[in-house]
Design a protein around this motif. Sequence first.
Motif, PDB file in Angstrom:
ATOM      1  N   LEU A 664      11.738  -1.479  -0.305  1.00 32.51           N
ATOM      2  CA  LEU A 664      10.669  -0.553   0.081  1.00 32.51           C
ATOM      3  C   LEU A 664      11.145   0.360   1.207  1.00 32.51           C
ATOM      4  O   LEU A 664      10.840   1.558   1.219  1.00 32.51           O
ATOM      5  CB  LEU A 664       9.420  -1.332   0.499  1.00 32.51           C
ATOM      6  N   TYR A 665      11.904  -0.194   2.134  1.00 29.45           N
ATOM      7  CA  TYR A 665      12.460   0.604   3.238  1.00 29.45           C
ATOM      8  C   TYR A 665      13.373   1.702   2.694  1.00 29.45           C
ATOM      9  O   TYR A 665      13.291   2.866   3.117  1.00 29.45           O
ATOM     10  CB  TYR A 665      13.226  -0.317   4.184  1.00 29.45           C
ATOM     11  N   VAL A 666      14.240   1.355   1.762  1.00 29.02           N
ATOM     12  CA  VAL A 666      15.150   2.343   1.162  1.00 29.02           C
ATOM     13  C   VAL A 666      14.356   3.452   0.497  1.00 29.02           C
ATOM     14  O   VAL A 666      14.646   4.645   0.669  1.00 29.02           O
ATOM     15  CB  VAL A 666      16.094   1.659   0.152  1.00 29.02           C
ATOM     16  N   ALA A 667      13.335   3.089  -0.278  1.00 31.19           N
ATOM     17  CA  ALA A 667      12.542   4.106  -0.981  1.00 31.19           C
ATOM     18  C   ALA A 667      11.840   5.032   0.001  1.00 31.19           C
ATOM     19  O   ALA A 667      11.847   6.264  -0.162  1.00 31.19           O
ATOM     20  CB  ALA A 667      11.533   3.431  -1.903  1.00 31.19           C
ATOM     21  N   CYS A 668      11.236   4.478   1.043  1.00 26.17           N
ATOM     22  CA  CYS A 668      10.498   5.300   2.008  1.00 26.17           C
ATOM     23  C   CYS A 668      11.426   6.238   2.770  1.00 26.17           C
ATOM     24  O   CYS A 668      11.053   7.386   3.078  1.00 26.17           O
ATOM     25  CB  CYS A 668       9.747   4.415   2.992  1.00 26.17           C
ATOM     26  N   THR A 669      12.610   5.792   3.086  1.00 21.96           N
ATOM     27  CA  THR A 669      13.517   6.595   3.909  1.00 21.96           C
ATOM     28  C   THR A 669      14.322   7.606   3.095  1.00 21.96           C
ATOM     29  O   THR A 669      15.230   8.236   3.632  1.00 21.96           O
ATOM     30  CB  THR A 669      14.472   5.691   4.714  1.00 21.96           C
ATOM     31  N   ARG A 670      13.981   7.781   1.832  1.00 19.25           N
ATOM     32  CA  ARG A 670      14.565   8.913   1.075  1.00 19.25           C
ATOM     33  C   ARG A 670      13.822  10.202   1.426  1.00 19.25           C
ATOM     34  O   ARG A 670      14.247  11.292   1.053  1.00 19.25           O
ATOM     35  CB  ARG A 670      14.457   8.694  -0.444  1.00 19.25           C
ATOM     36  N   ALA A 671      12.681  10.093   2.114  1.00 15.67           N
ATOM     37  CA  ALA A 671      11.837  11.254   2.407  1.00 15.67           C
ATOM     38  C   ALA A 671      12.292  11.936   3.685  1.00 15.67           C
ATOM     39  O   ALA A 671      12.533  11.279   4.694  1.00 15.67           O
ATOM     40  CB  ALA A 671      10.381  10.815   2.545  1.00 15.67           C
ATOM     41  N   ARG A 672      12.371  13.241   3.635  1.00 13.25           N
ATOM     42  CA  ARG A 672      12.716  14.026   4.819  1.00 13.25           C
ATOM     43  C   ARG A 672      11.455  14.406   5.607  1.00 13.25           C
ATOM     44  O   ARG A 672      11.368  14.148   6.802  1.00 13.25           O
ATOM     45  CB  ARG A 672      13.475  15.291   4.404  1.00 13.25           C
ATOM     46  N   ASP A 673      10.494  15.030   4.960  1.00 10.83           N
ATOM     47  CA  ASP A 673       9.329  15.594   5.655  1.00 10.83           C
ATOM     48  C   ASP A 673       8.007  14.931   5.297  1.00 10.83           C
ATOM     49  O   ASP A 673       7.133  14.785   6.151  1.00 10.83           O
ATOM     50  CB  ASP A 673       9.224  17.095   5.346  1.00 10.83           C
ATOM     51  N   HIS A 674       7.821  14.566   4.017  1.00 16.96           N
ATOM     52  CA  HIS A 674       6.526  14.071   3.558  1.00 16.96           C
ATOM     53  C   HIS A 674       6.710  12.731   2.841  1.00 16.96           C
ATOM     54  O   HIS A 674       7.580  12.601   1.977  1.00 16.96           O
ATOM     55  CB  HIS A 674       5.866  15.067   2.592  1.00 16.96           C
ATOM     56  N   LEU A 675       5.858  11.766   3.189  1.00 17.72           N
ATOM     57  CA  LEU A 675       5.907  10.454   2.545  1.00 17.72           C
ATOM     58  C   LEU A 675       4.495  10.003   2.202  1.00 17.72           C
ATOM     59  O   LEU A 675       3.597  10.024   3.044  1.00 17.72           O
ATOM     60  CB  LEU A 675       6.568   9.425   3.463  1.00 17.72           C
ATOM     61  N   LEU A 676       4.312   9.590   0.930  1.00 24.29           N
ATOM     62  CA  LEU A 676       3.055   9.016   0.467  1.00 24.29           C
ATOM     63  C   LEU A 676       3.365   7.652  -0.149  1.00 24.29           C
ATOM     64  O   LEU A 676       4.239   7.545  -1.009  1.00 24.29           O
ATOM     65  CB  LEU A 676       2.402   9.927  -0.578  1.00 24.29           C
ATOM     66  N   VAL A 677       2.668   6.621   0.300  1.00 23.81           N
ATOM     67  CA  VAL A 677       2.823   5.274  -0.252  1.00 23.81           C
ATOM     68  C   VAL A 677       1.469   4.845  -0.785  1.00 23.81           C
ATOM     69  O   VAL A 677       0.463   4.886  -0.057  1.00 23.81           O
ATOM     70  CB  VAL A 677       3.324   4.279   0.815  1.00 23.81           C
ATOM     71  N   THR A 678       1.438   4.436  -2.060  1.00 22.20           N
ATOM     72  CA  THR A 678       0.148   4.133  -2.685  1.00 22.20           C
ATOM     73  C   THR A 678       0.156   2.770  -3.360  1.00 22.20           C
ATOM     74  O   THR A 678       1.188   2.247  -3.762  1.00 22.20           O
ATOM     75  CB  THR A 678      -0.228   5.194  -3.743  1.00 22.20           C
ATOM     76  N   ALA A 679      -1.053   2.219  -3.472  1.00 23.23           N
ATOM     77  CA  ALA A 679      -1.278   0.978  -4.217  1.00 23.23           C
ATOM     78  C   ALA A 679      -2.619   1.102  -4.917  1.00 23.23           C
ATOM     79  O   ALA A 679      -3.432   1.971  -4.594  1.00 23.23           O
ATOM     80  CB  ALA A 679      -1.276  -0.220  -3.272  1.00 23.23           C
ATOM     81  N   ALA A 680      -2.852   0.233  -5.891  1.00 25.14           N
ATOM     82  CA  ALA A 680      -4.125   0.233  -6.614  1.00 25.14           C
ATOM     83  C   ALA A 680      -4.713  -1.173  -6.597  1.00 25.14           C
ATOM     84  O   ALA A 680      -4.010  -2.147  -6.884  1.00 25.14           O
ATOM     85  CB  ALA A 680      -3.923   0.710  -8.047  1.00 25.14           C
TER      86      ALA A 680
END
Length: 692
Positions: A664-680
């Motif tokens: 999850l850390y790797v996926a989130c830190t691919r973002a430069r300016d905008h990050l959205l994390v979602t769940a349902a």
Amino acid sequence: MGYPMEFRIADTFTDSLGKLSNVEQTAAKTTAFDLQTDPSNPGLQFHRIDKTKDKNFWSIRVNKDIRIIVHKDDSSFLLCYVDHHDKAYDWAAKRKLEVHPQTGAAQLVEIRETVKEIVVPKYVEVEQPKRPLFESRTDDELLGYGIPKEWLDDVRNVRDEDALLKLVDHLPAEASDALLILADGGTPSVSETVFEATDPFAHPDAMRRFRVMNNVEELKLALEYPWDKWAIFLHPVQQELVEKNYSGPARVSGSAGTGKTIVAIHRAVHLARSNPDSRVLLTTFSNTLANALKKKLRLLISSEPRLAEQIDVHSMTSIGRRLYELKFSKPKIASRDEIREILSEVSATVEDHKFTVQFLLSEWEQVVDAWQLNTWVEYRDVARLGRKTRLPEKQRQLAWSVFELLRDQMAERSLMTDAALLAALAESLSARNNPPFDYAVVDEAQDINPSQLRFLAALGGDRPNSLFFAGDLGQRIFQQAFSWLSLGVDIRGRSRSLKINYRTSHQIRAQADRLLGPEVSDVDGITEDRRGTVSIFNGPSPEIIDFDSIEDEIGGVATWLGDLKKSGIQPHEIGIFVRSENEQPRATAAVERAGVMFKILDENVETTFGHISIGTMHLAKGLEFRAVAVMACDDEIIPSQARIEQVVDDADLEEIYNTERHLLYVACTRARDHLLVTAAENPSEFLDDLRL
């Protein structure tokens, strides 16, 4: 024809160039090339800019509206900025080029009087006013960090993080870095003062933003990829690591975005350039990442084709199989499914055991094959290296009976594993005085396995500069932790962490860091302190949203994508990641609803212009986007319930949780300016840690 005076380029020029349209960029580059080739060309229309304190700023006409800002005097030209007419002139009016009175470094300084207001939070009377963050620092100390004298009062008025983040946007990079590190409780490194008689552009702080362009080819390289400033500008700490002489194996670490891969590539080039008769191996654990390294290397050495002949770029698997075929014969590698099938067959013939095929496969991969245990005695006596389940000797004997049958069947079918292949190569190398490579540089070293490290140890041994590793323990997502010392690779005293994050905004980095602890240690006790890492730019806060249903999540992400489009972010600048292929339909549905084309990433990991990239978190490695959505972060998806249900050892559960957090850390830190994390419906427990 080269210009006899020094011709420099500033990082502010490459930044501004990257924000123009493709047509505007082409025109600006052509003008820049013309300027370097023949600055006296009458076709170049120079105009001195009067409304600025620095009278050495000039504009050059690119076309009807685009202007290049240059700083020129009797000895040099400096490309500073490019933009539309009014914006370019406004930028010049707010800047001056000066030599810092204490550090001696050349700086492009924003003139304090031109900044209308830096908003400092006001405190109501009932609250106790916060004390200034830097009240204990002397003026000399702050000046020593490269803070321009006219900005000292603003620094002294900073009382919280929000005010600091607003201020650092106006300061030179070394000053911003130092203040952020101080605010985080760290101690900034300080370059030695450059004396007045020395070229102020030669100071390490200046070299991170100004570079001499010796010919048109170098200028083309600098301007061809304006977002990849790493090919031209390196931080002084990075430069030191690239050029340092090491008495044995060395490792550079650092959190995501701190430039470890950049250091690795520059290190490989430095070794080849400094040793013209040498062979250098630039390697990593996967073919996908090796291909990414090849592209970056081509960019860096495009004007030096000789270096390309010295540097080989392959994955560990690829180079192992190539060398094995040259030394012995073409190997026939057993796939994981083949090994599972054979284990299922032979385990059925061994009586009185209750091992599942999954346990046997895990034991084979992580213990027997990984460490190349060839006899019962070796298997009986091996330290189980993190596997906490202590098998009684009788059970071990039964397990070994299965593994012996597996080995016999593989020999019958002429099958071998990559671990066995590398072990054979390591044994062969230990008997040779002329290894196939003089130096090996390893990227993403946290995910190499024991057999790969054993091969590298045989390749490099303890020769000076022979082995150089770059990696982050916090991004270990494939390989179980193990002792490097046990395989003869000792990096103690030769390990260094990078602290400046170039890829990810302060807001995203700070939030993603909550997924990991402040320190990460390897099996040998070497600790990487993640505290004190700072980002060089700001951005909006990440959004973490729990939706009531999958349908709501799809609609929410589609709306977010529409907002990004309105803000000018292009589809190829957006990535969407999910835990596995099972969740990809949720991502594709969101993109389709937003009316944007997309591409599903595969092992080639090629992004496509005009398309949003969709892929699994494992494929996020090595990528970066201006905006990233991480979808389907539901309970039982991350951490993966399927992996948890396959736990066969007490230590495996902790390992699963660690690597799932890292994913999850790797996926989130691919973002430069905008990050959205979602769940349902039921969000992952990890999202509670991720939230501020």
